[in-house]
Motif scaffolding. Structure first.
Motif, PDB file in Angstrom:
ATOM      1  N   ALA A  14     -40.745   6.663  16.627  1.00  8.49           N
ATOM      2  CA  ALA A  14     -41.519   5.930  15.630  1.00  8.49           C
ATOM      3  C   ALA A  14     -40.703   5.479  14.430  1.00  8.49           C
ATOM      4  CB  ALA A  14     -42.691   6.783  15.158  1.00  8.49           C
ATOM      5  N   THR A  15     -39.610   6.197  14.116  1.00  9.79           N
ATOM      6  CA  THR A  15     -38.861   5.869  12.896  1.00  9.79           C
ATOM      7  C   THR A  15     -37.374   5.747  13.182  1.00  9.79           C
ATOM      8  OG1 THR A  15     -38.436   8.171  12.280  1.00  9.79           O
ATOM      9  CG2 THR A  15     -40.523   7.200  11.516  1.00  9.79           C
ATOM     10  N   THR A  16     -36.694   5.076  12.270  1.00  7.76           N
ATOM     11  CA  THR A  16     -35.242   4.946  12.368  1.00  7.76           C
ATOM     12  C   THR A  16     -34.564   6.294  12.212  1.00  7.76           C
ATOM     13  OG1 THR A  16     -35.443   2.730  11.439  1.00  7.76           O
ATOM     14  CG2 THR A  16     -33.258   3.688  11.430  1.00  7.76           C
ATOM     15  N   ALA A  17     -35.131   7.185  11.387  1.00  8.55           N
ATOM     16  CA  ALA A  17     -34.551   8.516  11.207  1.00  8.55           C
ATOM     17  C   ALA A  17     -34.571   9.292  12.518  1.00  8.55           C
ATOM     18  CB  ALA A  17     -35.316   9.278  10.128  1.00  8.55           C
ATOM     19  N   GLU A  18     -35.669   9.190  13.257  1.00  7.62           N
ATOM     20  CA  GLU A  18     -35.738   9.859  14.556  1.00  7.62           C
ATOM     21  C   GLU A  18     -34.706   9.270  15.513  1.00  7.62           C
ATOM     22  OE1 GLU A  18     -40.243  11.350  15.324  1.00  7.62           O
ATOM     23  OE2 GLU A  18     -39.940   9.176  15.334  1.00  7.62           O
ATOM     24  N   ALA A  19     -34.562   7.948  15.488  1.00  5.67           N
ATOM     25  CA  ALA A  19     -33.572   7.297  16.343  1.00  5.67           C
ATOM     26  C   ALA A  19     -32.170   7.779  15.999  1.00  5.67           C
ATOM     27  CB  ALA A  19     -33.667   5.776  16.203  1.00  5.67           C
ATOM     28  N   ASP A  20     -31.872   7.918  14.707  1.00  4.79           N
ATOM     29  CA  ASP A  20     -30.554   8.410  14.285  1.00  4.79           C
ATOM     30  C   ASP A  20     -30.297   9.815  14.811  1.00  4.79           C
ATOM     31  OD1 ASP A  20     -30.065   6.037  12.979  1.00  4.79           O
ATOM     32  OD2 ASP A  20     -30.588   6.811  10.986  1.00  4.79           O
ATOM     33  N   THR A  21     -31.309  10.673  14.765  1.00  4.62           N
ATOM     34  CA  THR A  21     -31.171  12.040  15.274  1.00  4.62           C
ATOM     35  C   THR A  21     -30.874  12.025  16.768  1.00  4.62           C
ATOM     36  OG1 THR A  21     -32.658  12.902  13.582  1.00  4.62           O
ATOM     37  CG2 THR A  21     -32.351  14.258  15.536  1.00  4.62           C
TER      38      THR A  21
END
Length: 178
Positions: A14-21
């Motif tokens: 859902a978020t770019t932060a999750e994608a980064d992780t």
């Protein structure tokens, strides 16, 4: 070893932060991240390249969604940021699911659901302040097994340290409707 399309990671978050992780974890596993979903290689099978493509897919962005599914079919990993509740997000998940399992985020209850009972018990004890050795003894596990279970949990959460894993577990447990 030739990678099959079903072996490549597929994540819809859902978020770019999750994608980064997710991308950090995949990089540690040897995958090469590349922005966008268009494949640079004209060869059909790109699984051996360990390439993971990532980007945002909007509600009306059917071209990017099609490119993401095509890349996954050709053996590339995919990390897509989109609204999973929208019609486009559900369609993307359905299309990717035809190729194999799709992971939906790193901050959702999916990660907690993937933990085995030993991992949950160890993380609960660590959150309460126990050391790994004390938690292992209380759960009747060898220290080596406890360390392996915690390392597996760190990998599931996409973090490097046990402290980060415990914090991620506590955050997700608070959000999880168990």
């Amino acid at each position: 070893m030739i990678r099959q399309p079903e072996d490549a990671p597929r994540h819809v978050v859902a978020t770019t932060a999750e994608a980064d992780t997710v991308l950090r974890r995949l990089a540690r596993e040897g995958w090469t991240a590349r922005a966008g979903f268009a494949l640079p290689d004209p060869a059909w099978d790109v699984g051996a390249a360990h390439l993971v493509l990532h980007g945002r897919i909007g509600d009306d962005d059917t071209e990017s969604a099609q490119l993401a599914v095509l890349a996954a079919a050709r053996g590339a990993g995919v990390v897509a940021v989109c609204d999973t509740e929208s019609a486009a997000g559900r369609a993307l998940i359905d299309d990717l699911s035809r190729l194999g399992p799709v992971n939906r985020g790193v901050d959702g209850s999916d990660v907690i659901a993937n933990l085995i009972p030993e991992q949950r018990a160890l993380l609960d004890r660590l959150a309460a302040g126990d050391t790994i050795a004390a938690a292992a003894a209380a759960e009747f596990l060898s220290l080596r097994t406890a360390n392996r279970r915690i390392a597996e949990a760190r990998a599931l959460f996409g973090v490097r340290t046990t402290r980060e894993a415990v914090l991620a577990y506590l955050r997700q447990r608070q959000r999880s409707p168990e």
